[in-house]
Write a protein that holds these residues in place. Structure first.
Motif, short mmCIF file in Angstrom:
data_model
loop_
_atom_site.label_atom_id
_atom_site.label_comp_id
_atom_site.label_asym_id
_atom_site.label_seq_id
_atom_site.Cartn_x
_atom_site.Cartn_y
_atom_site.Cartn_z
N ARG A 1 0.85 -1.19 0.00
CA ARG A 1 0.00 0.00 0.00
C ARG A 1 0.89 1.25 0.00
N HIS A 2 0.71 2.09 -1.00
CA HIS A 2 1.45 3.33 -1.11
C HIS A 2 0.46 4.47 -0.87
N THR A 3 0.68 5.24 0.18
CA THR A 3 -0.23 6.32 0.53
C THR A 3 0.44 7.66 0.29
N CYS A 4 -0.29 8.55 -0.40
CA CYS A 4 0.22 9.87 -0.70
C CYS A 4 -0.63 10.94 -0.03
N LEU A 5 0.02 11.97 0.49
CA LEU A 5 -0.66 13.12 1.05
C LEU A 5 -0.75 14.18 -0.04
N LEU A 6 -1.98 14.66 -0.28
CA LEU A 6 -2.21 15.59 -1.38
C LEU A 6 -2.28 17.03 -0.89
N ALA A 7 -2.20 17.94 -1.84
CA ALA A 7 -2.16 19.36 -1.50
C ALA A 7 -3.43 19.84 -0.81
N ASP A 8 -4.57 19.17 -1.06
CA ASP A 8 -5.83 19.59 -0.44
C ASP A 8 -6.02 19.01 0.96
N GLY A 9 -5.00 18.31 1.47
CA GLY A 9 -5.06 17.74 2.81
C GLY A 9 -5.63 16.34 2.88
N THR A 10 -6.09 15.78 1.75
CA THR A 10 -6.61 14.41 1.72
C THR A 10 -5.48 13.44 1.40
N THR A 11 -5.77 12.16 1.57
CA THR A 11 -4.80 11.13 1.21
C THR A 11 -5.34 10.27 0.08
N LEU A 12 -4.45 9.64 -0.64
CA LEU A 12 -4.81 8.74 -1.74
C LEU A 12 -3.90 7.52 -1.66
N SER A 13 -4.50 6.34 -1.71
CA SER A 13 -3.73 5.10 -1.63
C SER A 13 -3.71 4.38 -2.96
N LEU A 14 -2.55 3.86 -3.31
CA LEU A 14 -2.39 2.99 -4.46
C LEU A 14 -2.00 1.61 -3.95
N TRP A 15 -2.58 0.58 -4.54
CA TRP A 15 -2.32 -0.80 -4.12
C TRP A 15 -1.49 -1.46 -5.21
N GLU A 16 -0.26 -1.85 -4.85
CA GLU A 16 0.66 -2.44 -5.83
C GLU A 16 0.75 -3.95 -5.62
N LEU A 17 0.42 -4.69 -6.66
CA LEU A 17 0.52 -6.15 -6.65
C LEU A 17 1.79 -6.55 -7.40
N VAL A 18 2.67 -7.27 -6.72
CA VAL A 18 3.93 -7.72 -7.31
C VAL A 18 3.93 -9.24 -7.32
N HIS A 19 4.21 -9.84 -8.47
CA HIS A 19 4.13 -11.30 -8.58
C HIS A 19 5.08 -11.81 -9.65
N ASN A 20 5.26 -13.12 -9.67
CA ASN A 20 6.19 -13.74 -10.62
C ASN A 20 5.45 -14.56 -11.67
N SER A 21 4.30 -14.09 -12.12
CA SER A 21 3.52 -14.87 -13.07
C SER A 21 3.88 -14.59 -14.52
N GLY A 22 4.97 -13.88 -14.76
CA GLY A 22 5.41 -13.67 -16.13
C GLY A 22 5.79 -14.98 -16.79
N ARG A 23 5.83 -14.95 -18.10
CA ARG A 23 6.10 -16.18 -18.86
C ARG A 23 7.42 -16.83 -18.45
N ASP A 24 8.41 -16.03 -18.09
CA ASP A 24 9.70 -16.58 -17.67
C ASP A 24 9.91 -16.44 -16.17
N GLY A 25 8.84 -16.19 -15.43
CA GLY A 25 8.94 -16.10 -13.98
C GLY A 25 9.50 -14.78 -13.47
N THR A 26 9.60 -13.79 -14.36
CA THR A 26 10.12 -12.50 -13.93
C THR A 26 9.10 -11.75 -13.08
N GLU A 27 9.59 -10.82 -12.29
CA GLU A 27 8.74 -10.04 -11.41
C GLU A 27 7.92 -9.03 -12.21
N GLN A 28 6.64 -8.99 -11.91
CA GLN A 28 5.76 -8.05 -12.59
C GLN A 28 5.01 -7.21 -11.57
#
Length: 258
Positions: free
Chosen positions: A64-91
């Motif tokens: 979870r990446h949370t950012c504080l914005l100029a208007d005083g509110t927060t915004l969260s981004l949810w990052e999914l990291v996995h190895n399901s690439g064709r060659d097992g690389t991180e995506q």
């Protein structure tokens, strides 16, 4: 997989941090425009591990990446990291909604877990037609109705993104898109998930999701999304239909004509 904080420059600006997240995400183009616009005003941020799953074949982590914005509110981004690439690389995949991140994470086991698969037998008496009949029977099952837990989080934009990623020619048209512009809540349900052992030893995965929308006039409208790998090169493809029966027939057809 490494915690994103492992390589985090303590002097990295929030602008650089956001650019790095968007730059490495495979689906950053799918984020709502309103989210991108709000991120442009972020001036502080923090990152934290939200969940993690590791097995012999699958490594999946959500941050979870949370950012504080100029208007005083927060915004969260949810990052999914996995190895399901064709060659097992991180995506990396990035979501503005936790529910969508969980849904994306739930799709990953279907590509790895033997428990999801019908399986392809090495027995010389293996009957592929029988396997197709089993798949057809599974596809025809209707799931019990579950209580909907609608979430009012930019539902028109969610509908737009579902329709935008549909690749089938008979996807819902402008009339459906117009009705969904007044959706004010939505609910996502996984209705089906199965691996099918295909000829040549390559599996094809099928997953069916119902995206149910509550409209301003009190009515409900559902989009049925089929995600599958029954493509010549094994890539993932999304198709969207207006009703469950058509979606299930499309999955069965895809399984039989490969």
């Amino acid at each position: 997989m490494n915690d994103p904080q492992d390589h985090l420059d303590p002097y990295e600006t929030t602008e650089t941090h956001v650019e790095r997240l968007l730059g490495r995400a495979l689906n950053s183009f799918d984020l709502p425009d309103s989210t991108i616009e709000r991120l442009e005003t972020a001036f502080a941020h923090s990152s934290a591990l939200h969940s993690s799953h590791h097995s012999a074949s699958l490594h999946r982590t959500t941050y979870r990446h949370t950012c504080l914005l100029a208007d005083g509110t927060t915004l969260s981004l949810w990052e999914l990291v996995h190895n399901s690439g064709r060659d097992g690389t991180e995506q990396h995949e990035l979501y503005a909604d936790e529910a969508e991140a969980r849904l994306a994470a739930s799709r990953l086991p279907a590509r790895f877990s033997p428990g999801w698969g019908v399986g392809r037998s090495t027995d010389p008496d293996f009957d592929e037609d029988g396997d197709l009949e089993l798949l057809g029977a599974l596809l025809s099952r209707r799931i019990p109705k579950q209580p909907r837990k609608y979430v009012a989080e930019d539902s028109p934009d969610h509908a737009r993104r579902v329709l935008r990623r549909a690749e089938n020619e008979d996807r819902p048209g402008e009339e459906t898109a117009r009705r969904l512009r007044v959706a004010y809540a939505h609910h996502i349900t996984q209705a089906f998930g199965r691996q099918y052992g295909a000829e040549g030893g390559r599996d094809a995965g099928f997953t069916l999701y119902e995206h149910a929308f509550l409209l301003l006039d009190g009515t409900e409208l559902s989009l049925w999304e089929v995600e599958h790998t029954a493509t010549p090169d094994g890539r993932h493809m999304c198709e969207v239909y207006e009703d469950e029966r058509t979606a299930r027939e499309a999955m069965e057809h895809r399984a039989r004509v490969r």
